[in-house]
Motif scaffolding. Structure first.
Motif, PDB file in Angstrom:
ATOM      1  N   TRP A 225      67.558  -6.657   5.953  1.00 21.27           N
ATOM      2  CA  TRP A 225      67.202  -5.234   5.827  1.00 21.27           C
ATOM      3  C   TRP A 225      65.696  -5.062   5.885  1.00 21.27           C
ATOM      4  CZ3 TRP A 225      70.917  -1.864   6.511  1.00 21.27           C
ATOM      5  CH2 TRP A 225      72.239  -2.267   6.248  1.00 21.27           C
ATOM      6  N   ILE A 226      64.982  -6.022   5.266  1.00 22.97           N
ATOM      7  CA  ILE A 226      63.521  -5.946   5.313  1.00 22.97           C
ATOM      8  C   ILE A 226      63.049  -6.068   6.762  1.00 22.97           C
ATOM      9  CG2 ILE A 226      61.386  -7.120   4.625  1.00 22.97           C
ATOM     10  CD1 ILE A 226      62.730  -7.753   1.946  1.00 22.97           C
ATOM     11  N   ILE A 228      64.591  -5.055   9.410  1.00 26.28           N
ATOM     12  CA  ILE A 228      64.801  -3.764  10.072  1.00 26.28           C
ATOM     13  C   ILE A 228      63.678  -2.800   9.682  1.00 26.28           C
ATOM     14  CG2 ILE A 228      66.342  -1.778  10.294  1.00 26.28           C
ATOM     15  CD1 ILE A 228      68.670  -3.694   9.663  1.00 26.28           C
ATOM     16  N   ALA A 229      63.322  -2.819   8.389  1.00 26.38           N
ATOM     17  CA  ALA A 229      62.233  -1.953   7.930  1.00 26.38           C
ATOM     18  C   ALA A 229      60.917  -2.342   8.602  1.00 26.38           C
ATOM     19  CB  ALA A 229      62.102  -2.032   6.409  1.00 26.38           C
ATOM     20  N   ALA A 272      61.577  -8.372  -7.556  1.00 29.43           N
ATOM     21  CA  ALA A 272      61.911  -7.077  -6.942  1.00 29.43           C
ATOM     22  C   ALA A 272      60.781  -6.577  -6.048  1.00 29.43           C
ATOM     23  CB  ALA A 272      62.217  -6.054  -8.034  1.00 29.43           C
ATOM     24  N   TYR A 275      61.137  -5.702  -2.231  1.00 25.46           N
ATOM     25  CA  TYR A 275      61.949  -4.517  -1.949  1.00 25.46           C
ATOM     26  C   TYR A 275      61.153  -3.245  -2.240  1.00 25.46           C
ATOM     27  CZ  TYR A 275      65.113  -8.411  -2.313  1.00 25.46           C
ATOM     28  OH  TYR A 275      65.681  -9.632  -2.152  1.00 25.46           O
ATOM     29  N   VAL A 276      60.357  -3.292  -3.317  1.00 21.98           N
ATOM     30  CA  VAL A 276      59.476  -2.158  -3.603  1.00 21.98           C
ATOM     31  C   VAL A 276      58.470  -1.997  -2.454  1.00 21.98           C
ATOM     32  CG1 VAL A 276      57.778  -1.217  -5.211  1.00 21.98           C
ATOM     33  CG2 VAL A 276      59.722  -2.509  -6.087  1.00 21.98           C
ATOM     34  N   THR A 278      58.814  -2.858   0.581  1.00 12.29           N
ATOM     35  CA  THR A 278      59.478  -2.328   1.773  1.00 12.29           C
ATOM     36  C   THR A 278      59.514  -0.809   1.738  1.00 12.29           C
ATOM     37  OG1 THR A 278      60.874  -4.278   1.810  1.00 12.29           O
ATOM     38  CG2 THR A 278      61.606  -2.422   3.135  1.00 12.29           C
ATOM     39  N   ILE A 279      59.869  -0.259   0.563  1.00 14.18           N
ATOM     40  CA  ILE A 279      59.917   1.199   0.439  1.00 14.18           C
ATOM     41  C   ILE A 279      58.518   1.776   0.650  1.00 14.18           C
ATOM     42  CG2 ILE A 279      60.358   3.102  -1.169  1.00 14.18           C
ATOM     43  CD1 ILE A 279      62.619   1.478  -2.335  1.00 14.18           C
ATOM     44  N   LEU A 282      57.596   1.744   4.306  1.00 12.29           N
ATOM     45  CA  LEU A 282      58.406   2.740   5.017  1.00 12.29           C
ATOM     46  C   LEU A 282      57.832   4.135   4.818  1.00 12.29           C
ATOM     47  CD1 LEU A 282      62.187   1.914   4.555  1.00 12.29           C
ATOM     48  CD2 LEU A 282      60.947   2.237   6.686  1.00 12.29           C
ATOM     49  N   VAL A 283      57.454   4.409   3.564  1.00 12.09           N
ATOM     50  CA  VAL A 283      56.884   5.718   3.241  1.00 12.09           C
ATOM     51  C   VAL A 283      55.580   5.922   4.003  1.00 12.09           C
ATOM     52  CG1 VAL A 283      55.680   6.929   1.387  1.00 12.09           C
ATOM     53  CG2 VAL A 283      58.002   6.086   1.020  1.00 12.09           C
TER      54      VAL A 283
ATOM     55  N   PHE B 141      58.789  12.208   2.315  1.00 12.20           N
ATOM     56  CA  PHE B 141      58.071  11.269   3.196  1.00 12.20           C
ATOM     57  C   PHE B 141      58.836  10.943   4.472  1.00 12.20           C
ATOM     58  CE2 PHE B 141      56.764  10.163  -1.173  1.00 12.20           C
ATOM     59  CZ  PHE B 141      55.428  10.514  -1.075  1.00 12.20           C
ATOM     60  N   ALA B 143      61.355   9.131   4.889  1.00 11.62           N
ATOM     61  CA  ALA B 143      61.767   7.720   4.936  1.00 11.62           C
ATOM     62  C   ALA B 143      63.276   7.637   5.130  1.00 11.62           C
ATOM     63  CB  ALA B 143      61.365   7.006   3.657  1.00 11.62           C
ATOM     64  N   LEU B 147      67.742   2.535   4.747  1.00 10.31           N
ATOM     65  CA  LEU B 147      66.913   1.428   4.248  1.00 10.31           C
ATOM     66  C   LEU B 147      66.496   1.642   2.802  1.00 10.31           C
ATOM     67  CD1 LEU B 147      64.723   0.802   7.412  1.00 10.31           C
ATOM     68  CD2 LEU B 147      66.632  -0.544   6.589  1.00 10.31           C
ATOM     69  N   THR B 148      66.076   2.868   2.448  1.00  6.96           N
ATOM     70  CA  THR B 148      65.592   3.069   1.070  1.00  6.96           C
ATOM     71  C   THR B 148      66.719   2.895   0.049  1.00  6.96           C
ATOM     72  OG1 THR B 148      65.903   5.455   1.293  1.00  6.96           O
ATOM     73  CG2 THR B 148      63.700   4.611   1.695  1.00  6.96           C
ATOM     74  N   LEU B 150      69.309   1.058   0.236  1.00  9.32           N
ATOM     75  CA  LEU B 150      69.637  -0.354   0.114  1.00  9.32           C
ATOM     76  C   LEU B 150      68.594  -1.120  -0.673  1.00  9.32           C
ATOM     77  CD1 LEU B 150      72.192  -1.069   2.076  1.00  9.32           C
ATOM     78  CD2 LEU B 150      70.838  -3.104   1.924  1.00  9.32           C
ATOM     79  N   MET B 151      67.310  -0.828  -0.378  1.00  8.07           N
ATOM     80  CA  MET B 151      66.231  -1.480  -1.121  1.00  8.07           C
ATOM     81  C   MET B 151      66.333  -1.115  -2.605  1.00  8.07           C
ATOM     82  SD  MET B 151      64.442  -3.359   0.804  1.00  8.07           S
ATOM     83  CE  MET B 151      65.743  -3.767   1.935  1.00  8.07           C
ATOM     84  N   TYR B 154      68.807  -3.279  -4.379  1.00  4.02           N
ATOM     85  CA  TYR B 154      68.274  -4.594  -4.781  1.00  4.02           C
ATOM     86  C   TYR B 154      67.385  -4.456  -6.016  1.00  4.02           C
ATOM     87  CZ  TYR B 154      69.882  -6.979  -0.579  1.00  4.02           C
ATOM     88  OH  TYR B 154      70.662  -7.547   0.390  1.00  4.02           O
ATOM     89  N   ILE B 155      66.553  -3.407  -6.024  1.00  2.00           N
ATOM     90  CA  ILE B 155      65.642  -3.206  -7.153  1.00  2.00           C
ATOM     91  C   ILE B 155      66.436  -2.962  -8.440  1.00  2.00           C
ATOM     92  CG2 ILE B 155      63.828  -1.716  -8.082  1.00  2.00           C
ATOM     93  CD1 ILE B 155      62.980  -1.230  -5.104  1.00  2.00           C
ATOM     94  N   TYR B 158      67.644  -6.123  -9.940  1.00  2.60           N
ATOM     95  CA  TYR B 158      66.628  -6.914 -10.646  1.00  2.60           C
ATOM     96  C   TYR B 158      66.259  -6.271 -11.985  1.00  2.60           C
ATOM     97  CZ  TYR B 158      65.956 -10.257  -6.919  1.00  2.60           C
ATOM     98  OH  TYR B 158      66.145 -11.270  -6.021  1.00  2.60           O
TER      99      TYR B 158
END
Lengths: 307, 377
Positions: A225-226, A228-229, A272, A275-276, A278-279, A282-283, B141, B143, B147-148, B150-151, B154-155, B158
């Motif tokens: 997924w990362i 793809i991002a 984590a 993943y943070v 990645t967001i 993306l933003v 934003f 976005a 993708l968001t 899914l991310m 994961y977060i 954790y």
């Protein structure tokens, strides 16, 4: 300080390699107008196929990498048949591939849990490896890391300099026009999708046969997924993808070196971080719609059926 | 390579036939898989689909598993109708469980009637916040939500892992990452003696009825559908595209969050790392298989629950990894999407047949413009 950073930076390249393979594959797929969200599943299928092949044949990591590449391409075909030939919803087909890949790899992987592989010795490049600081970072890596940079070079060259690249981009921009001129739109899209699968499979097999080198259920852990991002972050340009992959390799590695670098944050929260991040990227990219649209393949995600 | 051509009109019959075809094809592929693994397919199918339902306890377990799947899918379906692709319901479930479970952990040892309702509210809020985060990222934003969400899943995982191995770990327990076992006032009442069926199924039933009888025919639902499928038309009519995103995410966050509380205050009974066996992902398939219809989702939810039970039974009786459930889930979705292609399209006829037909009815062969074709199931 430099002495502390050298192993971190060297490890960054290794951590970035699966992202670079999978990202380059997805970039080529998307450039043809196909959005395959199944990267995570294809990487997992590549990872277990590579690991199983390396364990069962005893032929080592290279055999595993080859098997992972083939398995990745084969799994992409599972996506391509409904998404391209039947013009089904691409996002949903990709998701199906990810769910399938998670299940299939866990199913096969059950009997490989207790094995481990020797991995791969680093291959220092003569002379270059002796350069202080830069040598240990860039030129004492495993051969697969060099291979990923070669693949990057080839993808960049094909996209920027060849007829094939032009055809690929034309199909992604306007499949109707490409079809009207007489180009085989579906054939190009099949090719790009299979290439994407092969690269995702290679990235997955690198994780299980060289990087870890173990089989752990769901070991790809969101890297698909990362990737793809990262393609979005790269605004569909290979050079920015390379940058993004190394950036994320660094973020991934950070958690293992945080303590030596004196960062006191609980391990789970550090884990984590990718993943943070990645967001966040993306933003940063998506908020600027103009920048996002610049290289966005116009037909991305839209099925094509000639009348 | 092109297998299809557009139908003059979408087939209504195919829309409801497609899930049945998908289930049929999954069974056929399953038979081949069992044969390849050297298992007797007949025996395998008995283990998978008959054995789990041959006892009262089996039926009760079916309900225990179907309830969260249906609840989550109901929320997701609303978003999917509006073409908002929230695929991280698993994260919203985990955040709901974490917030609801937090109430239980902090009130441990207390005995009060308000604890369980407070957990449900906290869970709904937790899910809504996690869904709302994705809505904010999309509306503010731009976005992309696949993708968001899914991310964020994961977060969430954790954060859960941190909480149960740190602040909320059972102080009297071993070193396992898990909270205390919840007391009676933090658990749903068990409805049937000797089973794990609990009062949370009433929440699911209420949501099904509310969505199926009221919400589906409401003006808000209409706005959502228009906002998702034709944003320009929606803007012209004065509907806000942003509101569409927010409502979709908040609703699916709330249902997933409550489903999370249903697990920790039900069969699981504590916070740990195995709250959900992928219900949030399976619910995506449940929503599509049930045709995004509030009542259709009920039967697809039970079917998916059977797949989970079958996977567990296969592990015990056939010595097959329970991951076989995920394998079947993926196949089912693939076949469903493939079959769905035949709603708007049909098999391409050969050139000769087309020419023969055109000779009989010269006016009937009016091709649809390619722009009208792309559809989303």
């Amino acid at each position: 300080m430099i002495e502390l950073l050298i192993p971190v930076l060297a490890a960054t390249l290794g951590a970035a390699t699966p992202l670079l393979f999978a990202g380059l594959g997805e970039l080529v797929t998307e450039r043809s107008g196909v959005l395959n969200l199944g990267v995570e599943g294809m990487m997992l299928i590549g990872a277990i196929a590579g690991f199983a092949c390396a364990v069962d044949t005893g032929l080592g990591a290279w055999a595993g990498l080859a098997a992972g590449t083939l398995a990745g391409a084969a799994s992409a075909l599972l996506f391509a048949i409904p998404a391209l030939s039947l013009a089904a919803n691409q996002a949903a087909c990709g998701l199906a591939l990810t769910i399938f890949g998670v299940g299939l790899s866990a199913f096969i992987g059950q009997s490989y849990v207790s094995y481990s592989l020797p991995g791969m010795q680093p291959l220092p490049i003569p002379l270059l490896a002796q350069i202080p600081v830069l040598g240990p970072i860039f030129f004492q890596q495993s051969a697969v890391v060099y291979l990923s940079v070669i693949v990057f070079g080839v993808v960049w060259w094909v996209l920027a300099r060849t007829r094939l690249g032009l055809l690929l981009k034309a199909v992604g921009e306007s499949p109707e026009a490409a079809h009207a001129i007489g180009y085989p739109v579906l054939l190009v899209r099949y090719g790009a999708t299979l290439f994407g699968g092969a690269m995702a499979g290679l990235g997955g097999a690198y994780l299980s046969t060289v990087y870890t080198p173990l089989w752990v259920q769901n070991m790809v852990a969101g890297r698909g997924w990362i990737a793809i991002a990262l393609v979005v972050f790269a605004t569909w340009k290979p050079s920015r993808l390379l940058l993004g992959a190394y950036l994320f390799g660094g973020v991934t590695i950070l958690q293992f070196h945080a303590q030596t670098l004196g960062i006191k944050v609980p391990v789970q929260l550090l884990a984590a971080l990718p993943y943070v991040a990645t967001i966040v990227v993306l933003v940063l990219i998506s908020r600027d719609r103009r920048l996002l649209q610049l290289n966005l393949p116009a037909s991305l995600g839209k099925p094509f059926l000639p009348g | 390579m092109h297998l299809l051509e557009p139908r003059p009109q979408p087939s209504r019959r195919m829309r409801w036939l497609a899930p049945l075809i998908a289930v049929g094809l999954t069974l056929v592929t399953g038979t081949l898989l069992f044969l390849a693994l050297g298992k007797n397919p007949l025996q395998a199918f008995i283990v998978f689909f008959v054995q789990p339902l041959s006892s009262g306890y089996g039926w009760s377990e079916l309900l225990v598993k179907a309830s969260p799947l249906i609840l989550i899918a109901e929320g997701l379906a609303i978003g999917y109708r509006a073409r908002i692709y929230n695929i991280g319901a698993e994260g919203q479930l985990i955040m709901g469980a974490l917030c609801g479970g937090g109430v239980a952990v902090l009130t441990d040892g207390m005995n009060a009637h308000w604890i369980l309702p407070a957990m449900v509210v906290a869970g709904a809020l937790g899910g809504a916040i996690w869904g709302g985060l994705a809505a904010w990222l999309k509306t503010r934003f731009n976005a992309v939500e696949t993708l968001t969400t899914l991310m964020l899943a994961y977060i969430a995982n954790y954060i859960l892992s941190y909480m149960v191995s740190g602040p909320w770990r059972d102080p009297g327990g071993t070193n396992f990452p898990q909270s205390v076992m919840f007391g009676d006032s933090a658990l749903f009442t068990v409805l049937i003696e000797g089973s794990r069926v609990n009062a949370s199924v009433f929440i699911t039933a209420a949501v099904v009825l509310a969505f199926g009888l009221y919400f589906r025919n409401s003006f808000v639902a209409y706005q959502l559908e228009v906002g998702g499928q034709a944003p320009d038309a929606a803007r012209y009519a004065g509907f806000s595209a942003k509101a569409t995103v927010w409502i979709s995410f908040l609703l699916s966050g709330v249902t997933a969050g409550i489903a999370g509380v249903g697990e920790i205050a039900g069969p699981v009974g504590q916070l740990n790392l195995n709250i959900s066996p992928g219900y949030g992902y399976a619910a995506i398939i449940v929503a599509y298989l049930g045709r995004l219809n509030p009542f259709g989702i009920v039967w697809s939810g039970f079917l998916m629950a059977l797949l989970y039970l079958g996977g567990e039974a296969a592990q015990v009786s056939l010595q097959l990894p329970s991951a076989i459930t995920g394998l079947f889930q993926g196949m089912l979705l693939f076949f469903l999407l493939g079959a769905d292609a035949f709603i708007d399209n049909r098999l391409r006829r050969s050139k000769k047949a087309q020419a023969a037909k055109a000779a009989i009815q010269p006016t009937a062969a009016a091709p649809t413009s390619p722009a009208a074709l792309p559809h989303e199931s």
